[in-house]
Write an enzyme that holds these catalytic residues in place. Structure first.
Site, short mmCIF file in Angstrom:
data_model
loop_
_atom_site.label_atom_id
_atom_site.label_comp_id
_atom_site.label_asym_id
_atom_site.label_seq_id
_atom_site.Cartn_x
_atom_site.Cartn_y
_atom_site.Cartn_z
N HIS A 41 -81.62 -72.68 -48.10
CA HIS A 41 -80.84 -71.91 -47.15
C HIS A 41 -80.09 -70.85 -47.95
O HIS A 41 -79.33 -71.16 -48.86
CB HIS A 41 -79.87 -72.79 -46.37
CG HIS A 41 -79.11 -72.01 -45.35
ND1 HIS A 41 -79.63 -71.72 -44.11
CD2 HIS A 41 -77.90 -71.43 -45.40
CE1 HIS A 41 -78.77 -71.00 -43.44
NE2 HIS A 41 -77.71 -70.81 -44.20
N HIS B 147 -65.30 -74.12 -44.83
CA HIS B 147 -65.96 -74.17 -43.53
C HIS B 147 -67.46 -74.28 -43.74
O HIS B 147 -67.97 -74.08 -44.83
CB HIS B 147 -65.59 -72.96 -42.67
CG HIS B 147 -65.94 -71.65 -43.30
ND1 HIS B 147 -65.19 -71.09 -44.31
CD2 HIS B 147 -66.95 -70.79 -43.08
CE1 HIS B 147 -65.72 -69.95 -44.67
NE2 HIS B 147 -66.80 -69.73 -43.94
N ASP C 279 -61.67 -62.73 -46.19
CA ASP C 279 -61.51 -63.25 -44.84
C ASP C 279 -62.84 -63.01 -44.13
O ASP C 279 -63.51 -62.00 -44.39
CB ASP C 279 -60.40 -62.49 -44.09
CG ASP C 279 -59.01 -63.02 -44.38
OD1 ASP C 279 -58.87 -63.97 -45.19
OD2 ASP C 279 -58.05 -62.47 -43.81
N HIS D 172 -68.53 -74.28 -47.58
CA HIS D 172 -68.07 -73.36 -48.61
C HIS D 172 -66.72 -72.78 -48.21
O HIS D 172 -66.27 -72.94 -47.08
CB HIS D 172 -69.08 -72.21 -48.79
CG HIS D 172 -69.24 -71.36 -47.56
ND1 HIS D 172 -69.94 -71.77 -46.45
CD2 HIS D 172 -68.78 -70.12 -47.27
CE1 HIS D 172 -69.91 -70.83 -45.53
NE2 HIS D 172 -69.20 -69.81 -46.00
#
Length: 132
Positions: free
Chosen positions: A6, A79, A49, A43
């Site tokens: 991925h 997240h 941001d 990660h």
């Protein structure tokens, strides 16, 4: 694209600006190697941001997200895929993503507006709990 791994979001970069990048996620084959992780890995973006706008489709790494929604992941917060999405990735039933989303990563810290706060889904944070 990679059938074995991925790829990180940076592989989907479509524009680079001074202090920000724009990534575009469009329908693509899901990794086909039996041992490949088929959803984004957990990660944190130490320097950026991250804002994602979900335009259309079935967002394979998120649960409780619909077209027209946005998520915000401030720098430093870990997240990744929702528990249901992670489980679905392990089951490998899907072979293709069906999503269109745009992500902006910015080196400058973002602030949310009063208008954004007024439409925040305050229950979304609880969708990360296993079993939901």
């Amino acid at each position: 694209m990679s059938h074995r791994y991925h790829l990180p979001p940076s592989a989907h970069t479509t524009f680079v600006g001074n202090g920000f990048v724009v990534c575009t996620f469009v329908p693509r084959p899901i990794e086909s190697d039996p041992g490949a992780l088929k959803v984004p890995f957990y990660h944190n973006n130490d320097d950026y941001d991250e804002v994602l706008f979900y335009h259309a489709g079935d967002f394979f790494s998120r649960d409780n997200i619909e077209a027209g929604m946005m998520t915000f992941h401030p720098a430093g917060f870990t997240h990744g895929p929702h528990p249901k999405a992670f489980k679905a990735g392990l089951e490998a039933k899907k072979t293709f993503t069906d999503e269109v989303a745009v992500m902006i990563d910015t080196r400058n810290a973002l602030e949310h507006s009063v208008e954004a706060e007024a439409v925040e889904n305050r229950e979304y944070v609880y969708s990360w709990k296993a079993g939901n």
